[in-house]
Scaffold this motif. Structure first.
Motif, PDB file in Angstrom:
ATOM      1  N   SER A 253       6.697  52.253  -2.849  1.00  0.00           N
ATOM      2  CA  SER A 253       5.977  53.496  -3.118  1.00  0.00           C
ATOM      3  C   SER A 253       5.224  53.370  -4.434  1.00  0.00           C
ATOM      4  CB  SER A 253       6.934  54.692  -3.181  1.00  0.00           C
ATOM      5  OG  SER A 253       7.465  54.975  -1.903  1.00  0.00           O
ATOM      6  N   VAL A 254       4.064  54.019  -4.495  1.00  0.00           N
ATOM      7  CA  VAL A 254       3.190  53.926  -5.661  1.00  0.00           C
ATOM      8  C   VAL A 254       2.953  55.329  -6.232  1.00  0.00           C
ATOM      9  CG1 VAL A 254       0.941  53.150  -6.508  1.00  0.00           C
ATOM     10  CG2 VAL A 254       2.073  51.910  -4.644  1.00  0.00           C
ATOM     11  N   PHE A 255       2.959  55.405  -7.562  1.00  0.00           N
ATOM     12  CA  PHE A 255       2.789  56.687  -8.247  1.00  0.00           C
ATOM     13  C   PHE A 255       1.751  56.537  -9.364  1.00  0.00           C
ATOM     14  CE2 PHE A 255       7.024  56.407  -6.517  1.00  0.00           C
ATOM     15  CZ  PHE A 255       7.223  57.641  -5.910  1.00  0.00           C
TER      16      PHE A 255
ATOM     17  N   PHE B  14      19.265  56.912   4.657  1.00  0.00           N
ATOM     18  CA  PHE B  14      19.569  57.876   5.710  1.00  0.00           C
ATOM     19  C   PHE B  14      21.041  58.252   5.656  1.00  0.00           C
ATOM     20  CE2 PHE B  14      16.406  54.740   7.118  1.00  0.00           C
ATOM     21  CZ  PHE B  14      15.285  55.559   7.179  1.00  0.00           C
ATOM     22  N   THR B  15      21.314  59.534   5.775  1.00  0.00           N
ATOM     23  CA  THR B  15      22.694  60.004   5.759  1.00  0.00           C
ATOM     24  C   THR B  15      23.395  59.620   7.055  1.00  0.00           C
ATOM     25  OG1 THR B  15      22.144  62.129   6.773  1.00  0.00           O
ATOM     26  CG2 THR B  15      21.987  61.982   4.356  1.00  0.00           C
TER      27      THR B  15
ATOM     28  N   PHE C  15      16.049  60.775  -4.440  1.00  0.00           N
ATOM     29  CA  PHE C  15      14.826  59.980  -4.408  1.00  0.00           C
ATOM     30  C   PHE C  15      14.713  59.140  -3.139  1.00  0.00           C
ATOM     31  CE2 PHE C  15      12.281  56.226  -5.587  1.00  0.00           C
ATOM     32  CZ  PHE C  15      11.129  56.838  -6.064  1.00  0.00           C
ATOM     33  N   ASN C  16      15.753  58.376  -2.813  1.00  0.00           N
ATOM     34  CA  ASN C  16      15.693  57.507  -1.635  1.00  0.00           C
ATOM     35  C   ASN C  16      15.532  58.299  -0.347  1.00  0.00           C
ATOM     36  OD1 ASN C  16      16.372  55.418  -3.507  1.00  0.00           O
ATOM     37  ND2 ASN C  16      17.290  54.274  -1.824  1.00  0.00           N
ATOM     38  N   TYR C  17      16.183  59.440  -0.272  1.00  0.00           N
ATOM     39  CA  TYR C  17      16.082  60.263   0.932  1.00  0.00           C
ATOM     40  C   TYR C  17      14.704  60.927   1.029  1.00  0.00           C
ATOM     41  CZ  TYR C  17      21.107  59.544   0.955  1.00  0.00           C
ATOM     42  OH  TYR C  17      22.360  58.963   0.953  1.00  0.00           O
ATOM     43  N   ASP C  18      14.190  61.371  -0.108  1.00  0.00           N
ATOM     44  CA  ASP C  18      12.877  62.023  -0.112  1.00  0.00           C
ATOM     45  C   ASP C  18      11.773  61.061   0.321  1.00  0.00           C
ATOM     46  OD1 ASP C  18      14.059  64.352  -0.933  1.00  0.00           O
ATOM     47  OD2 ASP C  18      13.489  64.145  -3.046  1.00  0.00           O
TER      48      ASP C  18
END
Length: 245
Positions: free
Chosen positions: A177-179, A149-150, A141-144
Protein backbone atom coordinates in the motif's frame (compact mmCIF):
# COMPACT_ATOMS: atom_id res chain seq x y z
CA UNK A 1 13.03 -27.62 -21.78
CA UNK A 2 11.95 -27.38 -25.40
CA UNK A 3 14.66 -27.77 -28.08
CA UNK A 4 15.83 -24.49 -29.58
CA UNK A 5 17.19 -23.65 -32.99
CA UNK A 6 20.90 -22.93 -33.07
CA UNK A 7 21.61 -20.29 -35.70
CA UNK A 8 24.29 -17.87 -36.82
CA UNK A 9 24.96 -14.65 -34.95
CA UNK A 10 23.36 -12.70 -37.80
CA UNK A 11 20.16 -14.77 -37.66
CA UNK A 12 20.06 -14.39 -33.88
CA UNK A 13 20.36 -10.58 -34.17
CA UNK A 14 17.47 -10.53 -36.63
CA UNK A 15 15.28 -12.60 -34.27
CA UNK A 16 16.34 -10.47 -31.30
CA UNK A 17 15.38 -7.25 -33.11
CA UNK A 18 11.96 -8.66 -33.91
CA UNK A 19 11.48 -9.47 -30.23
CA UNK A 20 12.75 -5.98 -29.29
CA UNK A 21 9.73 -4.50 -31.06
CA UNK A 22 7.45 -6.37 -28.65
CA UNK A 23 9.58 -5.36 -25.66
CA UNK A 24 9.23 -1.71 -26.62
CA UNK A 25 5.47 -2.14 -26.94
CA UNK A 26 5.38 -3.51 -23.39
CA UNK A 27 7.56 -0.65 -22.11
CA UNK A 28 5.23 1.92 -23.64
CA UNK A 29 2.17 0.14 -22.26
CA UNK A 30 3.79 0.03 -18.82
CA UNK A 31 4.51 3.77 -18.95
CA UNK A 32 0.87 4.46 -19.84
CA UNK A 33 -0.24 2.24 -16.97
CA UNK A 34 2.06 4.07 -14.55
CA UNK A 35 0.63 7.42 -15.65
CA UNK A 36 -2.88 6.08 -15.11
CA UNK A 37 -1.88 4.78 -11.66
CA UNK A 38 -0.53 8.19 -10.62
CA UNK A 39 -3.78 9.80 -11.76
CA UNK A 40 -5.98 7.60 -9.56
CA UNK A 41 -8.08 9.41 -6.93
CA UNK A 42 -6.94 9.35 -3.30
CA UNK A 43 -8.67 8.47 -0.01
CA UNK A 44 -8.02 10.53 3.11
CA UNK A 45 -6.80 8.44 6.05
CA UNK A 46 -8.93 9.43 9.04
CA UNK A 47 -7.78 6.80 11.54
CA UNK A 48 -4.91 7.52 13.93
CA UNK A 49 -2.94 4.30 13.61
CA UNK A 50 -0.18 3.62 16.13
CA UNK A 51 2.31 0.81 15.55
CA UNK A 52 4.70 -0.98 17.87
CA UNK A 53 8.38 -0.74 17.02
CA UNK A 54 11.71 -1.35 18.74
CA UNK A 55 11.55 2.09 20.35
CA UNK A 56 7.88 2.04 21.32
CA UNK A 57 4.77 3.45 19.69
CA UNK A 58 5.06 5.02 16.22
CA UNK A 59 2.22 6.78 14.41
CA UNK A 60 1.48 6.39 10.73
CA UNK A 61 2.64 9.98 10.18
CA UNK A 62 5.96 9.24 11.87
CA UNK A 63 6.58 6.30 9.54
CA UNK A 64 7.09 8.80 6.72
CA UNK A 65 10.31 10.01 8.43
CA UNK A 66 9.69 13.52 7.15
CA UNK A 67 9.25 12.43 3.54
CA UNK A 68 6.14 12.87 1.40
CA UNK A 69 5.67 9.27 0.27
CA UNK A 70 5.35 6.02 2.20
CA UNK A 71 5.32 2.49 0.78
CA UNK A 72 4.10 -0.22 3.13
CA UNK A 73 4.97 -3.84 2.47
CA UNK A 74 2.22 -5.93 4.07
CA UNK A 75 4.43 -8.76 5.33
CA UNK A 76 2.63 -11.99 6.29
CA UNK A 77 3.54 -12.76 9.91
CA UNK A 78 0.66 -13.66 12.23
CA UNK A 79 1.05 -13.17 15.99
CA UNK A 80 1.32 -16.90 16.72
CA UNK A 81 3.76 -17.74 13.89
CA UNK A 82 7.37 -18.50 14.76
CA UNK A 83 8.81 -16.96 11.59
CA UNK A 84 7.76 -14.72 8.73
CA UNK A 85 6.29 -15.92 5.45
CA UNK A 86 8.97 -17.33 3.13
CA UNK A 87 7.34 -15.70 0.11
CA UNK A 88 7.21 -12.25 1.72
CA UNK A 89 10.82 -12.82 2.74
CA UNK A 90 11.63 -13.45 -0.93
CA UNK A 91 10.33 -9.94 -1.67
CA UNK A 92 12.04 -8.45 1.40
CA UNK A 93 15.43 -9.77 0.30
CA UNK A 94 14.89 -7.77 -2.89
CA UNK A 95 13.89 -4.42 -1.38
CA UNK A 96 16.28 -4.56 1.62
CA UNK A 97 19.10 -2.68 -0.12
CA UNK A 98 17.01 -0.19 -2.07
CA UNK A 99 15.78 1.76 0.99
CA UNK A 100 18.43 4.55 0.62
CA UNK A 101 17.65 4.90 -3.09
CA UNK A 102 13.94 5.34 -2.37
CA UNK A 103 14.76 7.87 0.36
CA UNK A 104 16.67 9.90 -2.22
CA UNK A 105 13.37 10.23 -4.09
CA UNK A 106 11.37 11.43 -1.05
CA UNK A 107 10.00 7.94 -0.35
CA UNK A 108 10.14 5.75 2.76
CA UNK A 109 9.53 2.00 2.66
CA UNK A 110 8.60 -0.01 5.76
CA UNK A 111 7.20 -3.45 6.46
CA UNK A 112 4.17 -3.97 8.69
CA UNK A 113 2.93 -7.24 10.20
CA UNK A 114 0.60 -8.30 13.02
CA UNK A 115 3.25 -10.30 14.90
CA UNK A 116 4.63 -8.68 18.07
CA UNK A 117 7.55 -6.30 17.65
CA UNK A 118 9.83 -8.70 19.53
CA UNK A 119 9.21 -11.48 17.00
CA UNK A 120 9.72 -9.11 14.11
CA UNK A 121 13.03 -7.91 15.56
CA UNK A 122 14.28 -11.47 16.10
CA UNK A 123 13.38 -12.61 12.58
CA UNK A 124 14.80 -9.41 11.11
CA UNK A 125 18.12 -10.08 12.86
CA UNK A 126 18.12 -13.68 11.65
CA UNK A 127 17.61 -12.57 8.03
CA UNK A 128 20.15 -9.73 8.29
CA UNK A 129 17.66 -7.04 7.27
CA UNK A 130 17.86 -3.36 8.21
CA UNK A 131 14.52 -1.91 7.02
CA UNK A 132 11.99 -0.59 9.53
CA UNK A 133 9.47 -3.25 10.53
CA UNK A 134 6.47 -2.37 12.67
CA UNK A 135 3.76 -4.37 14.38
CA UNK A 136 0.09 -3.62 13.73
CA UNK A 137 -1.04 -6.27 16.20
CA UNK A 138 -2.78 -3.70 18.39
CA UNK A 139 -4.72 -1.85 15.69
CA UNK A 140 -6.99 -2.46 12.68
CA UNK A 141 -4.50 -1.48 9.98
CA UNK A 142 -4.14 -4.95 8.43
CA UNK A 143 -7.88 -5.54 8.46
CA UNK A 144 -8.68 -2.10 7.05
CA UNK A 145 -6.32 -2.70 4.12
CA UNK A 146 -7.61 -6.26 3.67
CA UNK A 147 -4.43 -8.24 4.20
CA UNK A 148 -5.55 -9.95 7.43
CA UNK A 149 -8.77 -11.84 8.05
CA UNK A 150 -10.52 -12.76 11.27
CA UNK A 151 -11.47 -16.39 11.99
CA UNK A 152 -15.09 -15.36 11.54
CA UNK A 153 -14.40 -13.91 8.09
CA UNK A 154 -12.56 -17.05 7.02
CA UNK A 155 -15.41 -19.24 8.25
CA UNK A 156 -18.14 -17.17 6.59
CA UNK A 157 -16.25 -16.67 3.34
CA UNK A 158 -16.12 -12.90 3.84
CA UNK A 159 -12.35 -12.85 3.42
CA UNK A 160 -12.19 -10.37 0.54
CA UNK A 161 -8.83 -10.15 -1.21
CA UNK A 162 -7.55 -8.19 -4.18
CA UNK A 163 -10.54 -5.83 -4.10
CA UNK A 164 -13.05 -8.63 -3.72
CA UNK A 165 -11.95 -10.49 -6.85
CA UNK A 166 -10.97 -13.59 -4.90
CA UNK A 167 -10.92 -15.18 -1.46
CA UNK A 168 -7.73 -15.87 0.49
CA UNK A 169 -7.54 -19.17 2.33
CA UNK A 170 -5.57 -18.13 5.41
CA UNK A 171 -5.47 -15.38 7.99
CA UNK A 172 -2.62 -13.36 6.44
CA UNK A 173 -2.19 -12.18 2.84
CA UNK A 174 0.53 -10.23 1.00
CA UNK A 175 0.20 -6.75 -0.42
CA UNK A 176 1.68 -3.30 -0.85
CA UNK A 177 0.00 0.00 0.00
CA UNK A 178 1.16 3.52 -0.82
CA UNK A 179 0.45 6.72 1.11
CA UNK A 180 1.12 10.43 0.56
CA UNK A 181 1.48 13.15 3.21
CA UNK A 182 0.89 16.75 2.18
CA UNK A 183 2.41 19.90 3.67
CA UNK A 184 -0.46 20.22 6.14
CA UNK A 185 0.24 16.72 7.45
CA UNK A 186 -2.86 15.13 5.95
CA UNK A 187 -2.30 11.52 4.90
CA UNK A 188 -3.89 9.93 1.84
CA UNK A 189 -4.06 6.32 0.68
CA UNK A 190 -3.15 6.45 -3.01
CA UNK A 191 -2.64 2.86 -4.14
CA UNK A 192 -2.62 -0.80 -3.14
CA UNK A 193 -1.79 -3.97 -5.04
CA UNK A 194 -2.10 -7.64 -4.24
CA UNK A 195 -1.60 -11.11 -5.73
CA UNK A 196 0.09 -10.94 -9.16
CA UNK A 197 0.17 -7.16 -8.83
CA UNK A 198 3.17 -7.69 -6.54
CA UNK A 199 5.08 -9.47 -9.27
CA UNK A 200 6.71 -6.37 -10.72
CA UNK A 201 8.42 -5.63 -7.37
CA UNK A 202 10.33 -8.93 -7.34
CA UNK A 203 13.62 -8.40 -9.18
CA UNK A 204 14.70 -12.05 -8.82
CA UNK A 205 11.69 -13.22 -10.81
CA UNK A 206 12.45 -10.75 -13.56
CA UNK A 207 16.04 -11.91 -13.78
CA UNK A 208 14.74 -15.47 -14.12
CA UNK A 209 12.39 -14.28 -16.86
CA UNK A 210 15.48 -13.39 -18.92
CA UNK A 211 16.81 -16.95 -18.84
CA UNK A 212 16.00 -19.91 -21.14
CA UNK A 213 14.36 -21.85 -18.31
CA UNK A 214 12.43 -18.86 -16.99
CA UNK A 215 10.78 -19.48 -13.63
CA UNK A 216 10.20 -23.16 -14.53
CA UNK A 217 7.47 -23.56 -11.92
CA UNK A 218 4.98 -25.41 -14.13
CA UNK A 219 5.53 -28.86 -12.61
CA UNK A 220 5.50 -27.71 -8.97
CA UNK A 221 2.52 -28.21 -6.63
CA UNK A 222 2.07 -24.43 -6.74
CA UNK A 223 4.17 -21.72 -8.44
CA UNK A 224 6.28 -20.61 -5.47
CA UNK A 225 6.77 -24.03 -3.88
CA UNK A 226 10.53 -23.85 -4.49
CA UNK A 227 11.05 -20.66 -2.44
CA UNK A 228 12.82 -20.98 0.92
CA UNK A 229 14.01 -18.55 3.53
CA UNK A 230 17.47 -17.46 2.49
CA UNK A 231 19.12 -19.50 5.26
CA UNK A 232 17.20 -22.69 4.42
CA UNK A 233 18.37 -23.41 0.88
CA UNK A 234 20.35 -26.60 0.45
CA UNK A 235 23.33 -25.90 -1.84
CA UNK A 236 22.76 -27.66 -5.15
CA UNK A 237 25.56 -29.99 -6.27
CA UNK A 238 27.69 -28.66 -9.08
CA UNK A 239 27.06 -30.62 -12.24
CA UNK A 240 30.38 -31.36 -13.87
CA UNK A 241 30.39 -31.02 -17.63
CA UNK A 242 34.01 -31.49 -18.64
CA UNK A 243 35.34 -34.62 -20.28
CA UNK A 244 37.01 -35.73 -17.04
CA UNK A 245 33.78 -35.88 -15.01
Amino acid sequence: MQPHNVVSREAWIAARKAHLVHEKELTQARERLSEERRALPWVKVDKDYAFDGPGGKVTLAELFRGRRQLVVQHFMFAPDWNEGCKHCSFWADGFERMIPHLAARDTTLVAISRAPAEKLAAFKARMGWAFDWLSSGNNDFNYDYEVSFTPEALKSGDNRYNFGTTRFGMEEAPGISVFYRDEAGTIFHTYSCFARGLDMMNAAYHYLDLTPLGRHEEELPYPMDWVRLRDQYTPAPVQASCCHS
